[in-house]
Scaffold this motif. Sequence first.
Motif, short mmCIF file in Angstrom:
data_model
loop_
_atom_site.label_atom_id
_atom_site.label_comp_id
_atom_site.label_asym_id
_atom_site.label_seq_id
_atom_site.Cartn_x
_atom_site.Cartn_y
_atom_site.Cartn_z
N UNK A 1 19.81 24.66 30.19
CA UNK A 1 20.24 24.61 31.60
C UNK A 1 21.75 24.50 31.75
N UNK A 2 22.43 23.89 30.76
CA UNK A 2 23.85 23.57 30.98
C UNK A 2 24.81 24.77 30.92
N UNK A 3 24.28 26.02 30.88
CA UNK A 3 25.16 27.20 30.84
C UNK A 3 25.92 27.37 32.15
N UNK A 4 26.98 28.19 32.08
CA UNK A 4 27.79 28.40 33.29
C UNK A 4 28.14 29.87 33.52
N UNK A 5 28.41 30.15 34.79
CA UNK A 5 29.00 31.42 35.21
C UNK A 5 30.37 31.05 35.79
N UNK A 6 31.41 31.72 35.32
CA UNK A 6 32.77 31.30 35.69
C UNK A 6 33.54 32.48 36.29
N UNK A 7 34.24 32.23 37.38
CA UNK A 7 35.12 33.25 37.95
C UNK A 7 36.55 32.96 37.44
N UNK A 8 36.88 33.63 36.32
CA UNK A 8 38.20 33.37 35.70
C UNK A 8 39.34 33.89 36.58
N UNK A 9 39.04 34.87 37.42
CA UNK A 9 40.07 35.39 38.33
C UNK A 9 40.45 34.34 39.35
N UNK A 10 39.43 33.63 39.87
CA UNK A 10 39.71 32.59 40.88
C UNK A 10 40.51 31.46 40.23
N UNK A 11 40.16 31.09 39.00
CA UNK A 11 40.92 30.02 38.32
C UNK A 11 42.38 30.46 38.17
N UNK A 12 42.56 31.72 37.74
CA UNK A 12 43.92 32.24 37.52
C UNK A 12 44.72 32.20 38.82
N UNK A 13 44.15 32.75 39.88
CA UNK A 13 44.89 32.83 41.16
C UNK A 13 45.22 31.43 41.67
N UNK A 14 44.25 30.51 41.56
CA UNK A 14 44.50 29.15 42.08
C UNK A 14 45.58 28.44 41.25
N UNK A 15 45.55 28.64 39.93
CA UNK A 15 46.58 27.98 39.11
C UNK A 15 47.96 28.56 39.43
N UNK A 16 48.02 29.89 39.59
CA UNK A 16 49.33 30.51 39.85
C UNK A 16 49.85 30.10 41.25
N UNK A 17 48.94 29.96 42.21
CA UNK A 17 49.39 29.49 43.55
C UNK A 17 50.00 28.10 43.41
N UNK A 18 49.37 27.24 42.59
CA UNK A 18 49.92 25.88 42.41
C UNK A 18 51.28 25.96 41.72
N UNK A 19 51.38 26.83 40.70
CA UNK A 19 52.67 26.95 39.98
C UNK A 19 53.78 27.31 40.96
N UNK A 20 53.44 28.19 41.91
CA UNK A 20 54.46 28.62 42.89
C UNK A 20 54.93 27.41 43.71
N UNK A 21 53.99 26.52 44.05
CA UNK A 21 54.40 25.32 44.83
C UNK A 21 55.29 24.39 43.99
N UNK A 22 55.25 24.56 42.68
CA UNK A 22 56.05 23.71 41.79
C UNK A 22 57.39 24.37 41.44
N UNK A 23 57.70 25.44 42.14
CA UNK A 23 59.00 26.08 41.94
C UNK A 23 59.00 27.19 40.89
N UNK A 24 57.83 27.54 40.37
CA UNK A 24 57.79 28.65 39.40
C UNK A 24 58.02 29.95 40.16
N UNK A 25 58.91 30.79 39.64
CA UNK A 25 59.17 32.08 40.30
C UNK A 25 58.09 33.07 39.88
N UNK A 26 57.42 33.65 40.85
CA UNK A 26 56.35 34.61 40.54
C UNK A 26 56.83 35.99 41.01
N UNK A 27 56.96 36.91 40.05
CA UNK A 27 57.37 38.28 40.40
C UNK A 27 56.19 39.22 40.17
N UNK A 28 55.49 39.58 41.24
CA UNK A 28 54.42 40.57 41.08
C UNK A 28 55.02 41.96 41.27
N UNK A 29 54.27 42.98 40.88
CA UNK A 29 54.79 44.36 40.98
C UNK A 29 56.02 44.54 40.11
#
Length: 489
Positions: A176-204
């Motif tokens: 029962x203890x298996x998981x389904x994980x949305x790694x994209x959501x984890x990535x986007x949420x972590x990067x949004x937090x990094x931006x609030x900490x002053x990390x410069x994010x250059x997309x494109x």
Amino acid sequence: MSNVESFDVALIGGGIMSATLGVLIKKTNPEARIVLFERLPQVALESSNPWNNAGTGHAALCELNYMPDSKDGSLPDASKAIAINEQFQVSRQFWSSLVQEGILGSPETFIRTVPHMTFVTGSKDVDYLKRRHKALKDQPLFSGLQYSEDLKTIGKWAPLIAEGREKGEYAATYIEQGTDVDYGAITSQMISWLETQGVEIHTGTEVTKLYQYHDRHWRVTSKSKQGRLDIRAEKVFVGAGGWALKLLQNAGIPEIKGYGTFPVSGHFLRTDNPEIVARHHAKVYSQSAVGAPPMSVPHLDTRVVDGKTSLLFGPFAGLNPKFLKSGSLLDLPLSVRPANVIPYLSVALKNFSLVQYLISEILKSKKQKLLSLRDFIPSSDLQGWELYEAGQRAQVIKPVKGGGTLQFGTEVIAAQDHSIAGLLGASPGASVSVSVMLDVMQRFYPDHFAQFEKPLTKLIPTYGKRLNSDAALAKKVLASTAKTLKLKA
Ligand SMILES: Cc1cc2nc3c(=O)[nH]c(=O)nc-3n(C[C@H](O)[C@H](O)[C@H](O)COP(=O)(O)OP(=O)(O)OC[C@H]3O[C@@H](n4cnc5c(N)ncnc54)[C@H](O)[C@@H]3O)c2cc1C
């Protein structure tokens, strides 16, 4: 060079690896000046995107390739399966801490309980699965792993798999203890937090050149619609997925010499039909076909993305010279260097059956692919299943004496001067991203790493411990992360 902005760390790529490393660095050294470059318009669009991977929380609960059978019929060796599970527990603890700190949002946005199951047919595999179960069932991290050869019980675990089968030799394990994980959501949420900490994010913004100054710092040159940008960084992490090889070659570090990439494309069948979806709640892995690579083990998966549930079946592997889904057909030919010609050739020769298998997979029509789904769910309606392209897996070709070898894991390549590191390879991938990025931290800061242990232990309470060796601790950690992540304990 005075007008070139300086950073402590440049992260190349907006996938789960760079995002995880960024958070680890910020949590251990909040003052660090970090910049992240992503060539696509948004982060998490390549392999970390939920539709480009299967979203399995790989903990070796159901994947046979992490625990191959013994040669003499004895119990198969469980050490690799245990190590992968331990690495997944590191990720679970890290994500739990990030939820508690509000860096990741509500757990339902990225993880949920989906039982993990293995299903096999025929006496040889039934015997293997039985021994696999025997070797794992008393291991603390595999507690609750059930085994059955009874079609009725298998049908309770996964009705679609059992229905329509004649009497025969079947076996399954279920946990029962298996998981389904949305790694994209984890990535986007972590990067949004990094931006609030002053990390410069250059997309494109695509990094096109890496040049090392005499003081060992790097000039990172990138291009975007706004033009060329040069920055200076003390450390560079090449988290560019399939393009890591190309950038590490461009950096010219000796450690990348002889390495190559063997790209394997992946397609899945997907259905959103609510009637079929409602009848299956598990990730069911089986045995791979003869000659097939380990990552093409067929599996039928419950998948939840943005709150909507679908079923996936696949992957159907194939050959494609691109190293990224949105890469170039020239990726493979342009990666050839004098130092890796022999490794490339030797892998092609030694893995001829794999190449043949991949070509045969490409030649399969959609109808033939649907028929292989029928092997899995014999009596199910095949209407409403659509074939789609998932991500590219860039497998590592590693130079060895006299040639090259094809590896199915991940490999960190780091320069001896600790100034640059990159990640090659795909599996077990995002599930073990935290352990892999801790390895990168150690390569970057070998002399200061000891001082990171305190903040790391806050994020990962069992940091540095072999969790499976301590049954009471394993139970406690499984229960506490399950509580925070709202998973079944
Ligand atoms: C078909 C498939 C199924 C999988 N299933 C699973 C699974 O079930 N469970 C699991 O744990 N893992 C799975 N994986 C593996 C997992 O998806 C990867 O290991 C993980 O997402 C890799 O993350 P990453 O950050 O290294 O790469 P990516 O997510 O690919 O990110 C790399 C980023 O770098 C960017 N980039 C590249 N070059 C440059 C440049 N020059 N400049 C700027 N940006 C650049 C790319 O655009 C991309 O966004 C699967 C992979 C595939 C392909």
